[in-house]
Every structure is written in structure tokens, then in C-alpha cells.
Write a protein that holds these residues in place. Structure first.
Motif, PDB file in Angstrom:
ATOM      1  N   TYR A 108     -10.040  57.139 -48.369  1.00  0.00           N
ATOM      2  CA  TYR A 108      -8.706  56.567 -48.255  1.00  0.00           C
ATOM      3  C   TYR A 108      -7.777  57.171 -49.315  1.00  0.00           C
ATOM      4  O   TYR A 108      -6.641  57.531 -49.028  1.00  0.00           O
ATOM      5  CB  TYR A 108      -8.777  55.049 -48.420  1.00  0.00           C
ATOM      6  N   ALA A 124      -7.578  61.276 -48.407  1.00  0.00           N
ATOM      7  CA  ALA A 124      -7.164  61.747 -47.082  1.00  0.00           C
ATOM      8  C   ALA A 124      -5.650  61.768 -46.916  1.00  0.00           C
ATOM      9  O   ALA A 124      -4.970  60.794 -47.180  1.00  0.00           O
ATOM     10  CB  ALA A 124      -7.796  60.870 -46.008  1.00  0.00           C
ATOM     11  N   LYS A 125      -5.178  62.931 -46.492  1.00  0.00           N
ATOM     12  CA  LYS A 125      -3.774  63.027 -46.123  1.00  0.00           C
ATOM     13  C   LYS A 125      -3.618  62.540 -44.683  1.00  0.00           C
ATOM     14  O   LYS A 125      -2.584  62.068 -44.283  1.00  0.00           O
ATOM     15  CB  LYS A 125      -3.293  64.468 -46.262  1.00  0.00           C
ATOM     16  N   ASP A 126      -4.696  62.677 -43.928  1.00  0.00           N
ATOM     17  CA  ASP A 126      -4.739  62.247 -42.541  1.00  0.00           C
ATOM     18  C   ASP A 126      -5.747  61.100 -42.442  1.00  0.00           C
ATOM     19  O   ASP A 126      -6.907  61.273 -42.797  1.00  0.00           O
ATOM     20  CB  ASP A 126      -5.179  63.427 -41.662  1.00  0.00           C
ATOM     21  N   GLU A 127      -5.304  59.964 -41.982  1.00  0.00           N
ATOM     22  CA  GLU A 127      -6.182  58.793 -41.913  1.00  0.00           C
ATOM     23  C   GLU A 127      -7.281  58.940 -40.878  1.00  0.00           C
ATOM     24  O   GLU A 127      -8.234  58.173 -40.878  1.00  0.00           O
ATOM     25  CB  GLU A 127      -5.360  57.536 -41.612  1.00  0.00           C
ATOM     26  N   GLN A 128      -7.194  59.921 -39.997  1.00  0.00           N
ATOM     27  CA  GLN A 128      -8.182  60.076 -38.937  1.00  0.00           C
ATOM     28  C   GLN A 128      -9.586  60.264 -39.494  1.00  0.00           C
ATOM     29  O   GLN A 128     -10.545  59.690 -38.988  1.00  0.00           O
ATOM     30  CB  GLN A 128      -7.824  61.247 -38.017  1.00  0.00           C
ATOM     31  N   VAL A 129      -9.726  61.047 -40.564  1.00  0.00           N
ATOM     32  CA  VAL A 129     -11.041  61.280 -41.176  1.00  0.00           C
ATOM     33  C   VAL A 129     -11.634  59.963 -41.654  1.00  0.00           C
ATOM     34  O   VAL A 129     -12.811  59.664 -41.397  1.00  0.00           O
ATOM     35  CB  VAL A 129     -10.919  62.281 -42.347  1.00  0.00           C
ATOM     36  N   GLN A 130     -10.827  59.154 -42.328  1.00  0.00           N
ATOM     37  CA  GLN A 130     -11.314  57.879 -42.833  1.00  0.00           C
ATOM     38  C   GLN A 130     -11.693  56.949 -41.684  1.00  0.00           C
ATOM     39  O   GLN A 130     -12.743  56.315 -41.711  1.00  0.00           O
ATOM     40  CB  GLN A 130     -10.269  57.199 -43.710  1.00  0.00           C
ATOM     41  N   GLU A 164     -12.574  57.739 -38.609  1.00  0.00           N
ATOM     42  CA  GLU A 164     -13.782  58.224 -37.935  1.00  0.00           C
ATOM     43  C   GLU A 164     -15.033  57.874 -38.737  1.00  0.00           C
ATOM     44  O   GLU A 164     -16.038  57.441 -38.184  1.00  0.00           O
ATOM     45  CB  GLU A 164     -13.698  59.741 -37.721  1.00  0.00           C
TER      46      GLU A 164
END
Length: 143
Positions: free
Chosen positions: A73, A76-82, A84
Motif C-alpha cells: 500500500y 504501490a503507485k497503482d493499487e491494482q498490485v495491492q 491482487e
């Protein structure tokens, strides 16, 4: 709100924890308070991390899983990784809980059967359960 600070006592009171628990989470790398002299000073980020830690604990996640998700969190610049990764953790946790539920149901079934055998024995009905050759039910049963 980002400038708000909290003492360890204030956080403990708000979340219903002991100060020792909060220090433990700090030792585990889940919280990183600043210092004002010898006192810990917790910011909004620490408060959010503590809230996420307690949610993770309620879900039955390990502290390492919680730390990994919180660190994702933060990084991550992109919340998608978190999201997933969180979904993977939740799926694994669900599978564990479903297996535990199956195991509990099996044990409850065995308990119900032994309870019935014991009641029948005490009521003088039928043969002595859990036994091949006499005695109270389940006491001398061989596995």
C-alpha cells in the motif's frame, strides 16, 4: 488531518489496545512513529496502518502477511498490485477456514454419535457402544 499526531496512550484508548500491543506492532515494523524527545509521536499514517493491522488480524492473517500488504500500500503507485495480492491472501485464508469448518463438522458428527451412544447406554438401550467387550462407552475403545 495529515498533521494530526497521537500519543501511544491515545491510540491505545481509541483502538482498545494496550500500549504494549502498540509497541509490539512497532517492533514488528508495522508502525513507525516519530519521536519528540523520549516520547513516541504517531501520525495519521500510523493510525491508518494500525487500523489495517487490526483488520488483518480479524481476518486471521499473519503479521508478515499484514506487513506485506501494508508495505504494498505504501509503495504501490497503482493499487491494482495491492488488490491482487490481497485477493490472493483472502482466497488462501478462505480455503483454510473452509477446511477447518469441514473438520469441525466431522468432529461434531463424531461427538453427536458418541453422545447418543452414551445416552443409549445410560438408558439401558442396546449394547455398550464404543466397546467390543463391555465397559462404559468410549472409555476403553481401541482406535
Amino acid at each position: 488531518m495529515a498533521d494530526s499526531t497521537y500519543t501511544i496512550t491515545e491510540l491505545a484508548r481509541e483502538f482498545g489496545l494496550t500500549t504494549r500491543a502498540i509497541r509490539f506492532y512497532e517492533d514488528q515494523g508495522l508502525l513507525t512513529p516519530g519521536r519528540a524527545g523520549r516520547n513516541r509521536v504517531y501520525g495519521h499514517r500510523d493510525k491508518v496502518r494500525l487500523k489495517l493491522t487490526l483488520r488483518g488480524k480479524r481476518l486471521g492473517l499473519s503479521l508478515s502477511e499484514i506487513r506485506e500488504l501494508i508495505d504494498l500500500y505504501d509503495a504501490a503507485k497503482d493499487e491494482q498490485v495491492q488488490v491482487e495480492r490481497f485477493l490472493e491472501v483472502l482466497e488462501r485464508r478462505r480455503a483454510i477456514l473452509e477446511q477447518q469448518r469441514e473438520d469441525i463438522e466431522a468432529v461434531l458428527g463424531e461427538i453427536a454419535a458418541f453422545e447418543k451412544q452414551c445416552r443409549d447406554f445410560l438408558a439401558g438401550k442396546g449394547k455398550k457402544p464404543g466397546q467390543g467387550s463391555g465397559g462404559a462407552p468410549g472409555v476403553n475403545a481401541k482406535s
